[in-house]
Design a protein around this motif. Structure first.
Motif, PDB file in Angstrom:
ATOM      1  N   HIS A 148      -9.647  -5.026   4.559  1.00 18.88           N
ATOM      2  CA  HIS A 148      -8.715  -5.619   5.525  1.00 18.88           C
ATOM      3  C   HIS A 148      -9.070  -5.344   6.974  1.00 18.88           C
ATOM      4  O   HIS A 148     -10.158  -5.664   7.412  1.00 18.88           O
ATOM      5  CB  HIS A 148      -7.286  -5.120   5.242  1.00 18.88           C
ATOM      6  CG  HIS A 148      -6.843  -5.475   3.873  1.00 18.88           C
ATOM      7  ND1 HIS A 148      -5.762  -4.926   3.263  1.00 18.88           N
ATOM      8  CD2 HIS A 148      -7.369  -6.341   2.973  1.00 18.88           C
ATOM      9  CE1 HIS A 148      -5.631  -5.441   2.060  1.00 18.88           C
ATOM     10  NE2 HIS A 148      -6.590  -6.286   1.859  1.00 18.88           N
ATOM     11  N   THR A 149      -8.149  -4.719   7.709  1.00 17.42           N
ATOM     12  CA  THR A 149      -8.348  -4.571   9.152  1.00 17.42           C
ATOM     13  C   THR A 149      -9.133  -3.298   9.474  1.00 17.42           C
ATOM     14  O   THR A 149      -9.109  -2.817  10.588  1.00 17.42           O
ATOM     15  CB  THR A 149      -7.010  -4.634   9.914  1.00 17.42           C
ATOM     16  OG1 THR A 149      -6.259  -3.436   9.692  1.00 17.42           O
ATOM     17  CG2 THR A 149      -6.158  -5.817   9.440  1.00 17.42           C
ATOM     18  N   ASP A 188       6.022   8.447   4.176  1.00 18.65           N
ATOM     19  CA  ASP A 188       6.860   7.256   4.349  1.00 18.65           C
ATOM     20  C   ASP A 188       8.203   7.460   3.668  1.00 18.65           C
ATOM     21  O   ASP A 188       9.243   7.038   4.172  1.00 18.65           O
ATOM     22  CB  ASP A 188       6.147   6.028   3.786  1.00 18.65           C
ATOM     23  CG  ASP A 188       4.868   5.718   4.542  1.00 18.65           C
ATOM     24  OD1 ASP A 188       4.942   5.089   5.604  1.00 18.65           O
ATOM     25  OD2 ASP A 188       3.796   6.156   4.086  1.00 18.65           O
ATOM     26  N   ASP A 231       2.467   3.977  10.668  1.00 21.47           N
ATOM     27  CA  ASP A 231       1.068   3.803  10.242  1.00 21.47           C
ATOM     28  C   ASP A 231       0.322   5.128  10.335  1.00 21.47           C
ATOM     29  O   ASP A 231       0.852   6.137  10.814  1.00 21.47           O
ATOM     30  CB  ASP A 231       0.377   2.732  11.116  1.00 21.47           C
ATOM     31  CG  ASP A 231      -0.786   2.041  10.405  1.00 21.47           C
ATOM     32  OD1 ASP A 231      -0.641   0.883  10.001  1.00 21.47           O
ATOM     33  OD2 ASP A 231      -1.845   2.679  10.235  1.00 21.47           O
ATOM     34  N   ASN A 272      -8.224 -14.798  12.126  1.00 25.27           N
ATOM     35  CA  ASN A 272      -6.897 -15.417  12.193  1.00 25.27           C
ATOM     36  C   ASN A 272      -6.540 -15.976  13.570  1.00 25.27           C
ATOM     37  O   ASN A 272      -5.456 -16.539  13.735  1.00 25.27           O
ATOM     38  CB  ASN A 272      -5.829 -14.436  11.716  1.00 25.27           C
ATOM     39  CG  ASN A 272      -5.809 -14.347  10.201  1.00 25.27           C
ATOM     40  OD1 ASN A 272      -5.969 -15.354   9.515  1.00 25.27           O
ATOM     41  ND2 ASN A 272      -5.644 -13.145   9.672  1.00 25.27           N
ATOM     42  N   ASN A 298       3.479  -7.519   3.339  1.00 26.13           N
ATOM     43  CA  ASN A 298       2.224  -8.266   3.412  1.00 26.13           C
ATOM     44  C   ASN A 298       1.840  -8.765   2.019  1.00 26.13           C
ATOM     45  O   ASN A 298       0.886  -9.517   1.872  1.00 26.13           O
ATOM     46  CB  ASN A 298       1.118  -7.415   4.023  1.00 26.13           C
ATOM     47  CG  ASN A 298       0.790  -6.211   3.169  1.00 26.13           C
ATOM     48  OD1 ASN A 298       1.325  -6.062   2.070  1.00 26.13           O
ATOM     49  ND2 ASN A 298      -0.079  -5.358   3.644  1.00 26.13           N
ATOM     50  N   THR A 300     -11.721 -18.314   4.997  1.00 25.25           N
ATOM     51  CA  THR A 300     -11.862 -16.902   5.382  1.00 25.25           C
ATOM     52  C   THR A 300     -11.784 -16.007   4.145  1.00 25.25           C
ATOM     53  O   THR A 300     -11.371 -16.460   3.082  1.00 25.25           O
ATOM     54  CB  THR A 300     -10.711 -16.483   6.320  1.00 25.25           C
ATOM     55  OG1 THR A 300      -9.481 -16.588   5.593  1.00 25.25           O
ATOM     56  CG2 THR A 300     -10.636 -17.340   7.571  1.00 25.25           C
ATOM     57  N   SER A 343      -3.717  -9.468  10.623  1.00 24.91           N
ATOM     58  CA  SER A 343      -3.759 -10.071   9.291  1.00 24.91           C
ATOM     59  C   SER A 343      -2.896 -11.313   9.129  1.00 24.91           C
ATOM     60  O   SER A 343      -3.006 -12.003   8.123  1.00 24.91           O
ATOM     61  CB  SER A 343      -3.356  -9.041   8.235  1.00 24.91           C
ATOM     62  OG  SER A 343      -2.072  -8.526   8.500  1.00 24.91           O
ATOM     63  N   THR A 380       1.226  -2.006   7.448  1.00 23.76           N
ATOM     64  CA  THR A 380       0.543  -3.296   7.543  1.00 23.76           C
ATOM     65  C   THR A 380       0.285  -3.584   9.011  1.00 23.76           C
ATOM     66  O   THR A 380       0.958  -3.041   9.884  1.00 23.76           O
ATOM     67  CB  THR A 380       1.349  -4.420   6.864  1.00 23.76           C
ATOM     68  OG1 THR A 380       0.620  -5.641   6.953  1.00 23.76           O
ATOM     69  CG2 THR A 380       2.715  -4.614   7.495  1.00 23.76           C
ATOM     70  N   ASN A 381      -0.690  -4.450   9.255  1.00 22.22           N
ATOM     71  CA  ASN A 381      -1.199  -4.662  10.612  1.00 22.22           C
ATOM     72  C   ASN A 381      -1.196  -6.149  10.952  1.00 22.22           C
ATOM     73  O   ASN A 381      -2.243  -6.777  11.068  1.00 22.22           O
ATOM     74  CB  ASN A 381      -2.622  -4.059  10.664  1.00 22.22           C
ATOM     75  CG  ASN A 381      -3.199  -4.031  12.057  1.00 22.22           C
ATOM     76  OD1 ASN A 381      -2.504  -4.280  13.047  1.00 22.22           O
ATOM     77  ND2 ASN A 381      -4.485  -3.736  12.143  1.00 22.22           N
ATOM     78  N   GLN A 421       0.800  -1.230   0.000  1.00 26.22           N
ATOM     79  CA  GLN A 421       0.000   0.000   0.000  1.00 26.22           C
ATOM     80  C   GLN A 421       0.834   1.281   0.000  1.00 26.22           C
ATOM     81  O   GLN A 421       0.308   2.367   0.217  1.00 26.22           O
ATOM     82  CB  GLN A 421      -0.965  -0.011   1.195  1.00 26.22           C
ATOM     83  CG  GLN A 421      -1.934  -1.201   1.116  1.00 26.22           C
ATOM     84  CD  GLN A 421      -2.823  -1.350   2.332  1.00 26.22           C
ATOM     85  OE1 GLN A 421      -3.295  -0.358   2.871  1.00 26.22           O
ATOM     86  NE2 GLN A 421      -3.052  -2.570   2.766  1.00 26.22           N
ATOM     87  N   THR A 454      -8.930  -0.141   8.965  1.00 31.54           N
ATOM     88  CA  THR A 454      -8.439   1.123   9.529  1.00 31.54           C
ATOM     89  C   THR A 454      -9.058   2.311   8.794  1.00 31.54           C
ATOM     90  O   THR A 454      -9.265   3.356   9.392  1.00 31.54           O
ATOM     91  CB  THR A 454      -6.900   1.231   9.520  1.00 31.54           C
ATOM     92  OG1 THR A 454      -6.454   1.271   8.173  1.00 31.54           O
ATOM     93  CG2 THR A 454      -6.233   0.094  10.268  1.00 31.54           C
TER      94      THR A 454
END
Ligand SMILES: Nc1nc2c(c(=O)[nH]1)N[C@H]1C(S)=C(S)[C@@H](COP(=O)(O)OP(=O)(O)OC[C@H]3O[C@@H](n4cnc5c(=O)[nH]c(N)nc54)[C@H](O)[C@@H]3O)O[C@H]1N2
Ligand SMILES: Nc1nc2c(c(=O)[nH]1)N[C@H]1C(S)=C(S)[C@@H](COP(=O)(O)OP(=O)(O)OC[C@H]3O[C@@H](n4cnc5c(=O)[nH]c(N)nc54)[C@H](O)[C@@H]3O)O[C@H]1N2
Ligand code: SF4
Ligand SMILES: [Mo]
Length: 844
Positions: A662-663, A516, A467, A746, A169, A654, A445, A440-441, A144, A665
């Motif tokens: 995804h998570t 970043d 992040d 997970n 990831n 899954t 994940s 990434t988390n 990402q 955010t």
């Protein structure tokens, strides 16, 4: 006004085969904001999946207040899906954003300034390099970030530090896409193009719920389905997804058995003479072994293993074997399941057998998932060598050493790059003591979460997290760096269609957040990394310098960016790589001439044994693969390692829902998306529910050998004896820890990976299900997607919440706007096609 939460794909704009997909400009603006209020529109592309829809960000008073699709872009022709419309800008503008660095003091994360945070990192880094050497350092990044950021990180890791412990990831995501293309064609890079949807006669979706995960691409398929000359659709998925509902053949395989099915499909294509002997003889190698492997795989044999009808397998094979133009897409139902690379290579084999490559309508999309996964693979922040170079080829290593002016021995190439699961293993065992995690988390994940939490919380492991938000992973870090994100920084990235887009900075990041790229450059400078001439290893002043450096690195390689510039990307459409002197406007498809990237001096990999993962090596490769030929790689079926038994009698798999990324955010911080899928659930079939005494909405405990989740049940049209859980629901919005009722999918998955791609197996495990509480209402699962309730329950339930705090519009345009790329104007595409058809004469 359209309700784009309830109407995920928007209004249909049907079109015929070889026609132009009509333009429809989708737009969403914050409540109360009108077009007249917008100060400016800033060019970008969406980063909420690999489709890479081009867009403009609406800016008002220095804030992002909306988005619209770019009409003239070859990818989306103006369209956006629900995540792009709502989460892209809403997710970035939330008050939860990190605004200052944090460091851990006496067990607590406390705010500090950048100098303090960076000094803490560089002190630890220097100390470990001095006492333990480069192998003490691991970097775990993303799919990402932007090209420029990955390339900087790759140079830091490979030439500054010299560690092979770098991955992203992307290992969880599209490592198998890359691996399958390397094994079959010699290098990463999609042979096909999205325009293949416009021209195909059949489309096969292998473990790919495109309707929910690339909603705009699915709109294109739907518009073909509703137009004249409807393409046939074949779906391989254990659930009754929206794709399955439109399929002519739905192969609802047992999770983990893809390879048996693929061997049977190939068996049928060969047995019925549906293959192109001339093409196979001229352009491939490995036919005899392929024939031998699939000889025993009759439809009946596969049907028994996959638990699907033998006649359905025959019918699917007939559609593949007899349609003039077939497009295949492959994604996580293959990549994250058993025998991932082997199964994905069989899709390549089907196309090679029929010579269905490099022509309109005949594409293979070994799909990506994340918006910039492709770039991490290209730039080598995932451990591979930049520019699809081969770590086993000393000349390729030397090229990089020359480019960076460093000793080739600094660049790790004595062994394969360390994959993500092995990086965490080294951290667990203690040889990696410094782990820098960006974008990434993993605390949500990665598989087998209690183990991952244990590793991240080890006191000896120094964890840096970079992040936008205080994620579950950031909460256990030693240093947290606040990053600027999409819309707050400039850079480029590439979607699954090889289309490169520029995303310009639209607004300032919140507080003291840094990009970043700036963070990586700052680390490099503070560490004093230099080249052989003593100059700074990285002296870029900003992203455009990084892009130019990357262009040089890509020169002459399959992903050649030398013909692309920021200027060329501004104003018009994205451009497909390779773009160079030979392909000045970019290239729509690869391998039109049947010459593949398998020249041993050029290829990205010498390949692997698909069953064991053993490397082939330079010598054997040179001896067995004629340069330029594609390789018909094969393997026999072998059952998944964890099969149901009396303790854990059901299969667990899954995946995703359309409304969350995804998570969560970003999507969890967009009100309409959050309302559409507010909390976790699992899906069970009506038969299983009845057998277990479970009603819609009842609370169940799902247990595997590794852990448990406790969530309500949606009774859906999933195959029997299969449990599906969405993996979006971690704990940041639930107090930060699993608590009494864990929800993260997970918790249950296993520590296992594909032998070739090293991609973790998220899509099959053995579980048991027991009821622990009565329903207080239906499960909180969407009713517009694969998770919709079975027919009997459907009309008793409320539909997925529609409505939004932003207003969405759609505008259909009959004529393409002036800057529409030549390549996708109707005349151009028709001409390209008739040309290709002539070239096809004489084929069966
Ligand atoms: N809405 C939304 N879109 C996304 C994302 C997101 O989080 N949300 N993430 C993006 C990313 S990074 C990715 S990688 C992609 C993923 O996109 P997809 O791969 O389409 O998504 P998944 O839901 O993970 O898995 C696809 C399907 O695999 C099926 N499946 C499970 N086990 C098996 C099996 O053994 N065999 C077969 N044949 N099928 C099986 C599942 O039922 C599921 O429907 O989506 C991208 N787009
Ligand atoms: N059980 C199960 N597990 C899975 C999967 C599955 O299907 N089933 N799918 C796997 C797949 S395919 C994927 S891709 C992974 C995804 O897993 P993750 O990568 O862990 O998921 P995200 O929530 O996208 O995490 C990205 C993080 O980057 C942050 N971020 C976004 N933009 C920026 C930026 O510009 N800079 C910085 N520094 N941070 C940024 C976000 O806030 C977020 O915390 O999950 C994998 N895990
Ligand atoms: S399809 Fe993907 S890239 Fe396009 S708008 Fe939706 S999330 Fe964004
Ligand atoms: Mo992914």
């Amino acid at each position: 006004m359209v309700d784009r939460i309830a109407e995920i794909w928007g209004t249909r704009t049907p079109y015929p085969r070889d026609g132009l997909w009509p333009v429809r400009v989708d737009q969403a603006l914050a409540e109360g904001v009108t077009e007249a209020d917008i100060d400016r529109w800033v060019q970008s592309a969406c980063v909420l999946c690999s489709n890479g829809c081009a867009c403009d960000i609406a800016v008002k008073d220095g804030a992002m207040v909306g988005i619209r699709g770019r009409a003239g872009d070859l990818v989306n022709h103006g369209r956006l899906g629900p995540k792009g419309l709502f989460a892209s800008w809403q997710g970035m503008s939330h008050p939860d954003r990190l605004t200052r660095p944090l460091i851990r003091e006496n067990g607590e994360l406390v705010e500090c300034d950048w100098d303090t945070a960076m000094n803490r990192i560089t002190e630890r880094s220097r100390e470990l390099l001095r006492t333990r050497g480069p192998l003490s350092h691991g970097f775990y990044t993303s799919g990402q970030l932007f090209i420029e950021e990955y390339y900087a990180l790759a140079i830091i890791g490979k030439a500054g530090i010299g560690t092979p412990h770098m991955d992203g990831n992307t290992r969880l995501c599209t490592a198998t896409a890359a691996a399958a293309m390397k094994e079959s064609f010699g290098a990463d890079g999609q042979p096909g193009s999205y325009t293949d949807i416009d021209s195909c006669d059949a489309i096969f979706l292998y473990g790919h719920n495109m309707a929910e995960t690339q909603t705009v691409l699915w709109s294109r398929v739907l518009d073909r389905i509703e137009g004249p000359d409807r393409p046939k659709v074949v779906c391989v998925d254990p659930r009754d997804t929206e794709v399955a509902r439109h399929a002519d053949v739905h192969l609802a395989v047992r999770p983990g058995t893809n390879m048996a099915l693929m061997n049977a499909l190939i068996h049928e294509v060969l047995a019925n003479g549906w293959w192109d002997e001339e093409y196979v003889q001229a352009h491939t190698t490995g036919l005899d072994q392929l024939k031998a492997t699939v000889a025993a795989w009759t439809p009946e044999k596969a049907a028994g293993i996959c638990d699907v009808g033998a006649d359905d397998i025959r019918e699917a094979a007939r559609i593949f074997g007899t349609s003039a133009r077939v497009l295949s897409t492959v994604l996580q139902g293959f990549y994250q399941s058993a025998q991932a690379t082997a199964s994905s290579c069989q899709v390549n084999n089907l196309h090679l057998l029929r010579g269905l490559l490099g022509r309109p309508g005949c594409g293979i999309l070994q799909m990506n998932g994340q918006p910039t996964a492709q770039n991490n693979r290209e730039c080598g922040a995932d451990g591979d060598l930049p520019g699809f170079r081969n770590w086993e080829n000393p000349n390729h290593v030397q090229e990089l050493a020359d480019l960076w002016d460093v000793d080739p021995l600094t660049i790790p190439h004595w062994a394969p790059p360390t994959h993500a699961m092995q990086i965490f293993r080294y951290a667990e065992q203690g040889s990696i003591e410094f782990l820098w995690i960006s974008a990434t988390n993993p605390a949500v994940s990665m598989p087998d979460l209690s183990r991952i939490r244990r590793i991240l919380e080890k006191p000896e492991l120094f964890v840096v997290v970079q992040d936008l938000y205080l994620t579950e992973t950031a909460q256990v870090a030693d240093v947290v760096l606040p990053a600027a994100g999409w819309g707050e920084k400039t850079g480029t990235f590439t979607n699954v269609n090889r289309t490169v887009h520029l995303s310009d900075k639209a607004v300032d990041p919140p507080g003291e957040a840094h990009t970043d790229l700036d963070i990586f450059l700052d680390y490099s400078k503070r560490m004093g990394f230099t080249n052989l001439s003593g100059a700074p290893l990285l002296s870029w002043s900003g992203p455009e310098d990084g892009f130019r450096a990357w262009q040089e690195c890509s020169r002459g390689r399959p992903c050649d960016y030398t013909g692309i510039s920021y200027d060329r990307l501004r104003g018009g459409s994205g451009i497909q790589w390779p773009c160079n002197e030979e392909n000045p406007d970019g290239r729509e498809r690869l391998y039109e001439d049947g010459v593949f990237a398998t020249d041993p001096d050029y290829c990205e990999s010498y390949g692997h044994d698909l069953l064991t993962g053993a490397t082939v090596g330079s010598e054997a490769f040179r001896a067995t693969v004629p340069a330029g030929r594609a390789i018909l790689k094969t393997a026999d079926y072998s059952p998944p390692h964890e099969e149901p038994d009396s303790d854990y009698p059901m299969r667990y798999t899954t995946g995703r829902t359309a409304y969350h990324f995804h998570t969560r955010t970003k999507t969890g911080r967009s009100r309409p998306l959050r309302q559409a899928a507010p909390s976790a659930w699992v899906e069970l079939s009506p038969n299983d529910a009845q057998r277990l005494g479970i009603q819609e909405g009842d609370l169940v405990r799902v247990t595997s050998r590794r852990g448990k989740i406790e969530v309500p049940v949606r009774i859906s049209d999933i195959r029997d004896n299969t449990v599906f859980a969405p993996f979006h629901y971690g704990y940041w919005d639930a107090g930060g820890s699993p608590g009494a009722h864990p929800t993260a999918a997970n918790e249950l998955t296993l520590t296992e990976w594909d032998p070739v791609s090293k991609q973790p197996v998220f899509k099959n495990a053995a579980v048991k299900v027991e009821k622990i509480g009565d329903a207080s209402g239906p499960a909180p699962a969407p009713t517009t997607t694969a998770s919709r309730p079975v027919a009997a329950a459907r009309n008793r339930m409320r539909p997925t919440v529609g409505g939004s705090d932003a207003h969405a519009t759609e505008q259909v345009d009959a004529a393409p706007p002036p800057h529409f790329p030549e390549a996708i104007k109707p005349g151009a595409s028709g001409a390209a096609f008739s040309g290709a058809r002539q070239g096809q004469e004489g084929r069966p």
